[in-house]
Design a protein around this motif. Sequence first.
Motif, PDB file in Angstrom:
ATOM      1  N   LYS A   7       0.833  -1.197   0.000  1.00  0.00           N
ATOM      2  CA  LYS A   7       0.000   0.000   0.000  1.00  0.00           C
ATOM      3  C   LYS A   7       0.874   1.256   0.000  1.00  0.00           C
ATOM      4  O   LYS A   7       2.028   1.230   0.419  1.00  0.00           O
ATOM      5  CB  LYS A   7      -0.919   0.013   1.228  1.00  0.00           C
ATOM      6  CG  LYS A   7      -1.965  -1.087   1.235  1.00  0.00           C
ATOM      7  CD  LYS A   7      -3.048  -0.859   2.287  1.00  0.00           C
ATOM      8  CE  LYS A   7      -2.514  -0.907   3.689  1.00  0.00           C
ATOM      9  NZ  LYS A   7      -3.597  -0.880   4.710  1.00  0.00           N
TER      10      LYS A   7
ATOM     11  N   GLU B  59     -11.140  12.550  -2.949  1.00  0.00           N
ATOM     12  CA  GLU B  59     -12.082  11.437  -2.862  1.00  0.00           C
ATOM     13  C   GLU B  59     -12.291  10.797  -4.227  1.00  0.00           C
ATOM     14  O   GLU B  59     -12.404   9.566  -4.338  1.00  0.00           O
ATOM     15  CB  GLU B  59     -13.404  11.924  -2.268  1.00  0.00           C
ATOM     16  CG  GLU B  59     -13.292  12.216  -0.775  1.00  0.00           C
ATOM     17  CD  GLU B  59     -14.617  12.573  -0.130  1.00  0.00           C
ATOM     18  OE1 GLU B  59     -15.529  13.031  -0.858  1.00  0.00           O
ATOM     19  OE2 GLU B  59     -14.740  12.391   1.098  1.00  0.00           O
TER      20      GLU B  59
ATOM     21  N   LYS C  32     -11.263   6.874  -5.056  1.00  0.00           N
ATOM     22  CA  LYS C  32     -12.464   6.045  -5.229  1.00  0.00           C
ATOM     23  C   LYS C  32     -12.175   4.766  -6.022  1.00  0.00           C
ATOM     24  O   LYS C  32     -11.586   4.803  -7.097  1.00  0.00           O
ATOM     25  CB  LYS C  32     -13.555   6.848  -5.936  1.00  0.00           C
ATOM     26  CG  LYS C  32     -14.883   6.102  -6.058  1.00  0.00           C
ATOM     27  CD  LYS C  32     -15.935   6.971  -6.729  1.00  0.00           C
ATOM     28  CE  LYS C  32     -17.257   6.225  -6.864  1.00  0.00           C
ATOM     29  NZ  LYS C  32     -18.284   7.065  -7.541  1.00  0.00           N
TER      30      LYS C  32
ATOM     31  N   HIS D 204     -10.265   2.228  -5.111  1.00  0.00           N
ATOM     32  CA  HIS D 204      -8.922   1.648  -4.933  1.00  0.00           C
ATOM     33  C   HIS D 204      -8.663   1.265  -3.476  1.00  0.00           C
ATOM     34  O   HIS D 204      -7.506   1.208  -3.038  1.00  0.00           O
ATOM     35  CB  HIS D 204      -7.862   2.626  -5.438  1.00  0.00           C
ATOM     36  CG  HIS D 204      -8.050   2.998  -6.884  1.00  0.00           C
ATOM     37  ND1 HIS D 204      -7.769   2.125  -7.914  1.00  0.00           N
ATOM     38  CD2 HIS D 204      -8.540   4.120  -7.455  1.00  0.00           C
ATOM     39  CE1 HIS D 204      -8.057   2.714  -9.068  1.00  0.00           C
ATOM     40  NE2 HIS D 204      -8.522   3.913  -8.822  1.00  0.00           N
ATOM     41  N   GLU D 205      -9.728   0.961  -2.763  1.00  0.00           N
ATOM     42  CA  GLU D 205      -9.590   0.554  -1.371  1.00  0.00           C
ATOM     43  C   GLU D 205      -8.689  -0.675  -1.275  1.00  0.00           C
ATOM     44  O   GLU D 205      -8.728  -1.572  -2.117  1.00  0.00           O
ATOM     45  CB  GLU D 205     -10.971   0.236  -0.787  1.00  0.00           C
ATOM     46  CG  GLU D 205     -11.878   1.450  -0.650  1.00  0.00           C
ATOM     47  CD  GLU D 205     -12.488   1.915  -1.968  1.00  0.00           C
ATOM     48  OE1 GLU D 205     -12.378   1.171  -2.976  1.00  0.00           O
ATOM     49  OE2 GLU D 205     -13.058   3.020  -1.999  1.00  0.00           O
ATOM     50  N   GLY D 206      -7.861  -0.701  -0.244  1.00  0.00           N
ATOM     51  CA  GLY D 206      -6.923  -1.806  -0.055  1.00  0.00           C
ATOM     52  C   GLY D 206      -5.557  -1.548  -0.634  1.00  0.00           C
ATOM     53  O   GLY D 206      -4.609  -2.305  -0.370  1.00  0.00           O
TER      54      GLY D 206
ATOM     55  N   SER E 227      -3.418   3.923   2.299  1.00  0.00           N
ATOM     56  CA  SER E 227      -3.766   4.305   3.668  1.00  0.00           C
ATOM     57  C   SER E 227      -3.702   5.820   3.741  1.00  0.00           C
ATOM     58  O   SER E 227      -2.929   6.451   3.006  1.00  0.00           O
ATOM     59  CB  SER E 227      -2.791   3.699   4.682  1.00  0.00           C
ATOM     60  OG  SER E 227      -2.742   2.295   4.573  1.00  0.00           O
TER      61      SER E 227
ATOM     62  N   ILE F 131     -13.620   9.552   2.876  1.00  0.00           N
ATOM     63  CA  ILE F 131     -12.405   8.735   3.024  1.00  0.00           C
ATOM     64  C   ILE F 131     -11.488   9.289   4.105  1.00  0.00           C
ATOM     65  O   ILE F 131     -10.589   8.586   4.581  1.00  0.00           O
ATOM     66  CB  ILE F 131     -11.621   8.642   1.697  1.00  0.00           C
ATOM     67  CG1 ILE F 131     -11.255  10.045   1.200  1.00  0.00           C
ATOM     68  CG2 ILE F 131     -12.388   7.864   0.642  1.00  0.00           C
ATOM     69  CD1 ILE F 131     -10.215  10.046   0.125  1.00  0.00           C
TER      70      ILE F 131
ATOM     71  N   ARG G 169      -9.309   9.480  10.099  1.00  0.00           N
ATOM     72  CA  ARG G 169      -7.917   9.329   9.636  1.00  0.00           C
ATOM     73  C   ARG G 169      -6.925  10.186  10.416  1.00  0.00           C
ATOM     74  O   ARG G 169      -5.726  10.123  10.164  1.00  0.00           O
ATOM     75  CB  ARG G 169      -7.819   9.694   8.156  1.00  0.00           C
ATOM     76  CG  ARG G 169      -8.769   8.934   7.254  1.00  0.00           C
ATOM     77  CD  ARG G 169      -8.396   7.475   7.127  1.00  0.00           C
ATOM     78  NE  ARG G 169      -9.191   6.812   6.094  1.00  0.00           N
ATOM     79  CZ  ARG G 169      -8.956   5.595   5.629  1.00  0.00           C
ATOM     80  NH1 ARG G 169      -7.967   4.898   6.141  1.00  0.00           N
ATOM     81  NH2 ARG G 169      -9.718   5.080   4.693  1.00  0.00           N
TER      82      ARG G 169
END
Length: 296
Positions: free
Chosen positions: A26, A44, A48, A50-52, A55, A73, A77
């Motif tokens: 990541k 955002e 969008k 591309h989760e995973g 970080s 997102i 955080r």
Amino acid sequence: MSDQELFQKALLMVPQKGLPGRLVPKVAFMFLTKGPLPLTLLWEKFFKGHEGFYSIYVHSHPSFNDSDPEDSIFYGRRIPSQPVYWGTSTMIDAERRLLANALLDVSNQRFVLLSESCIPLFNFKIVYKHLIDSNLSFLGSFDDPRKPGRGRYSPQMWPTINITDWRKGSQWFEVHRDLAKNIVSDNKYYLIFEKHCLMPCYIDEHYIPTLVNMLYSELNSNRSLTWVDWSRGGPHPGQFGWSAITDEFLNQIRFGSTCLYNGNTTSTCFLFARKFLPSALEPLLRVAPLLLAIEP
């Protein structure tokens, strides 16, 4: 938890035996901000889908109390923070705090330092591949013989740091995990800078470039991937609002330079740019689908 406790915990983080082959690397995007992120909508759209693969960490002033919507997102955080004052060691403290928090996740392999005025110049897939596939880190580090360069060196740093070791560079870096750990683990050189790099010596412009030049130069490309306009002179770079945002302007940043990447010449020398004002958001969103190949 104190910074030193956090740093020690971060440096102990290693993948469990047998895990590295299954880890998806990541990219840690670390935002060093005063308060809100006015370009959130652009980021955002960038992240969008591309989760995973990324970080996000945000270091804002501890007095900033606004919260992000739960569907953002950026929700949840923020990391524990301390006040940051321009040109002082508190800036380096915040950068190392961000790095240490990101190092706690062993899947984070690249670490990008950004500000609230930064924008992406390409879509996520291009940025991710460029960072993950690189053999080197991207951190500006050069010998500036002028007063704003070597003129800021203090002879009291000798003999640990010689004037020939002294380097200058942008604080906005993109580094590999090994170099991130080396920055967090340093105490010897940091304490010298904290004591002797006082205004008009700006520690955020000299500490990490000098540290990397002295100890880890083989890991660094000596350039940043974050474009900044210093052509106007003065202590602060150029800023860009609504009227500046055109395809021509952004494409000049994106493709107007040549540099080396993994030993080959490329025109993709910058992945990010700053300083973009809140008023630039609407025109950036308008050109994003075509220019950055980001979904509208």
